[in-house]
Design a protein around this motif. Structure first.
Motif, short mmCIF file in Angstrom:
data_model
loop_
_atom_site.label_atom_id
_atom_site.label_comp_id
_atom_site.label_asym_id
_atom_site.label_seq_id
_atom_site.Cartn_x
_atom_site.Cartn_y
_atom_site.Cartn_z
N ALA A 13 0.85 -1.19 0.00
CA ALA A 13 0.00 0.00 0.00
C ALA A 13 0.89 1.25 0.00
CB ALA A 13 -0.93 -0.02 1.20
N ARG A 14 1.59 1.45 -1.11
CA ARG A 14 2.62 2.50 -1.20
C ARG A 14 2.16 3.79 -1.86
NH1 ARG A 14 6.52 -1.98 -3.13
NH2 ARG A 14 7.31 -2.75 -1.15
N THR A 15 1.00 3.78 -2.47
CA THR A 15 0.50 4.99 -3.12
C THR A 15 -0.79 5.42 -2.42
OG1 THR A 15 -0.91 3.86 -4.73
CG2 THR A 15 1.43 4.18 -5.35
N PRO A 16 -1.21 6.65 -2.62
CA PRO A 16 -2.44 7.09 -1.94
C PRO A 16 -3.66 6.22 -2.25
CG PRO A 16 -1.24 8.98 -2.79
CD PRO A 16 -0.54 7.76 -3.31
N LEU A 17 -3.86 5.84 -3.51
CA LEU A 17 -5.03 5.02 -3.84
C LEU A 17 -4.89 3.61 -3.30
CD1 LEU A 17 -5.93 6.20 -7.45
CD2 LEU A 17 -7.11 6.71 -5.31
N ARG A 18 -3.70 3.08 -3.27
CA ARG A 18 -3.50 1.74 -2.70
C ARG A 18 -3.72 1.78 -1.18
NH1 ARG A 18 -1.31 -1.93 -6.50
NH2 ARG A 18 -0.71 -0.84 -8.39
N GLN A 19 -3.38 2.88 -0.55
CA GLN A 19 -3.65 3.02 0.88
C GLN A 19 -5.16 3.06 1.14
OE1 GLN A 19 -1.28 6.45 1.90
NE2 GLN A 19 0.62 5.29 1.74
N LEU A 20 -5.88 3.79 0.28
CA LEU A 20 -7.33 3.81 0.41
C LEU A 20 -7.91 2.41 0.19
CD1 LEU A 20 -9.85 5.63 0.79
CD2 LEU A 20 -9.96 5.77 -1.72
N ASN B 122 -8.66 13.74 2.37
CA ASN B 122 -7.31 14.15 1.99
C ASN B 122 -7.05 13.94 0.50
OD1 ASN B 122 -6.58 14.97 4.57
ND2 ASN B 122 -5.74 12.98 5.12
N LEU B 123 -7.50 12.81 -0.02
CA LEU B 123 -7.30 12.53 -1.45
C LEU B 123 -8.08 13.51 -2.31
CD1 LEU B 123 -7.34 8.63 -1.55
CD2 LEU B 123 -5.38 10.16 -1.60
N LEU B 124 -9.29 13.83 -1.92
CA LEU B 124 -10.10 14.78 -2.69
C LEU B 124 -9.46 16.17 -2.70
CD1 LEU B 124 -13.70 13.70 -1.68
CD2 LEU B 124 -12.73 13.70 -3.99
N SER B 125 -8.78 16.53 -1.61
CA SER B 125 -8.13 17.84 -1.59
C SER B 125 -6.77 17.83 -2.27
CB SER B 125 -8.00 18.34 -0.14
OG SER B 125 -7.07 17.54 0.57
N THR B 126 -6.20 16.65 -2.49
CA THR B 126 -4.88 16.54 -3.09
C THR B 126 -4.92 16.33 -4.60
OG1 THR B 126 -4.03 15.60 -1.03
CG2 THR B 126 -2.70 15.25 -3.00
N GLU C 73 -9.77 15.27 -12.56
CA GLU C 73 -11.23 15.26 -12.37
C GLU C 73 -11.83 13.86 -12.40
OE1 GLU C 73 -13.28 17.58 -11.22
OE2 GLU C 73 -11.47 18.78 -11.00
N ARG C 74 -11.27 12.96 -13.20
CA ARG C 74 -11.80 11.60 -13.22
C ARG C 74 -11.58 10.92 -11.88
NH1 ARG C 74 -10.15 6.30 -16.33
NH2 ARG C 74 -11.80 4.98 -15.53
N ILE C 75 -10.38 11.09 -11.32
CA ILE C 75 -10.11 10.50 -10.00
C ILE C 75 -11.03 11.12 -8.95
CG2 ILE C 75 -8.42 10.37 -8.13
CD1 ILE C 75 -6.28 9.76 -10.16
N ARG C 76 -11.18 12.43 -8.99
CA ARG C 76 -12.03 13.10 -7.99
C ARG C 76 -13.48 12.61 -8.09
NH1 ARG C 76 -10.65 17.47 -5.41
NH2 ARG C 76 -12.58 18.58 -5.83
N ALA C 77 -13.99 12.48 -9.31
CA ALA C 77 -15.36 12.00 -9.50
C ALA C 77 -15.50 10.56 -9.01
CB ALA C 77 -15.76 12.11 -10.97
N GLU C 78 -14.52 9.73 -9.33
CA GLU C 78 -14.58 8.32 -8.89
C GLU C 78 -14.46 8.21 -7.37
OE1 GLU C 78 -15.20 5.18 -10.32
OE2 GLU C 78 -16.05 6.57 -11.78
N LEU C 79 -13.64 9.07 -6.76
CA LEU C 79 -13.53 9.04 -5.29
C LEU C 79 -14.86 9.36 -4.64
CD1 LEU C 79 -10.04 10.73 -4.73
CD2 LEU C 79 -10.64 8.33 -4.31
#
Length: 147
Positions: free
Chosen positions: A50-57, A86-90, A94-100
């Motif tokens: 879990a080394r990246t932000p999305l893998r941590q999520l 935190n991910l939404l603010s980082t 836009e695709r990642i933000r919408a999917e989050l």
């Protein structure tokens, strides 16, 4: 009537079903006749990966699916909410933000397995972002050294 779900497992494989870890000793097929939360072994992320932000999520949501109970589950849900914020603010993509935001809805509806699939689908975009940022850092460094 709901559709049934049939899963085939090879000898030695594990499946996580409603918090229980099941390992099969021979090739079998399982047929789930009702709604069940499950995770196949190949989709289980180990903590050290879990080394990246999305893998941590993903890891946090995975813990939710694997069925931690009581106070531990509430702490995991709070960690999910904090990490998601935190991910939404980082992230600026836009695709990642919408999917989050969609992932947040899925988790809120108890569709944790679908949330995990949605997070995995974002890995290639995250990788592109990190590779682009890394390349830009290298270019800036190269210019500074070459001047």
């Amino acid at each position: 009537m709901k559709n049934t779900l049939k899963i085939s497992l090879k000898a030695g494989e594990k499946i996580y079903v409603n918090g229980a870890v099941i390992r099969v000793d021979r090739k079998i097929s399982l047929e789930f006749l009702n709604d069940v939360q499950f995770l196949l072994q190949q989709h289980v992320l180990q903590p050290e990966d879990a080394r990246t932000p999305l893998r941590q999520l993903y890891f946090i949501v995975q813990v939710m699916l694997m069925g931690q109970a009581g106070e531990g589950m509430e702490k995991t849900r709070q960690l999910f909410r904090d990490t998601l914020a935190n991910l939404l603010s980082t992230f600026r993509n836009e695709r990642i933000r919408a999917e989050l935001k969609h992932i947040d809805t899925l988790v809120g509806q108890g569709k944790v397995y679908e949330a995990l699939k949605a997070i995995r689908a974002l890995y290639p975009i995250e990788e592109q972002i990190f590779n682009k940022d890394s390349l830009q850092e290298e270019q800036v460094f190269a210019k500074a050294v070459g001047e």
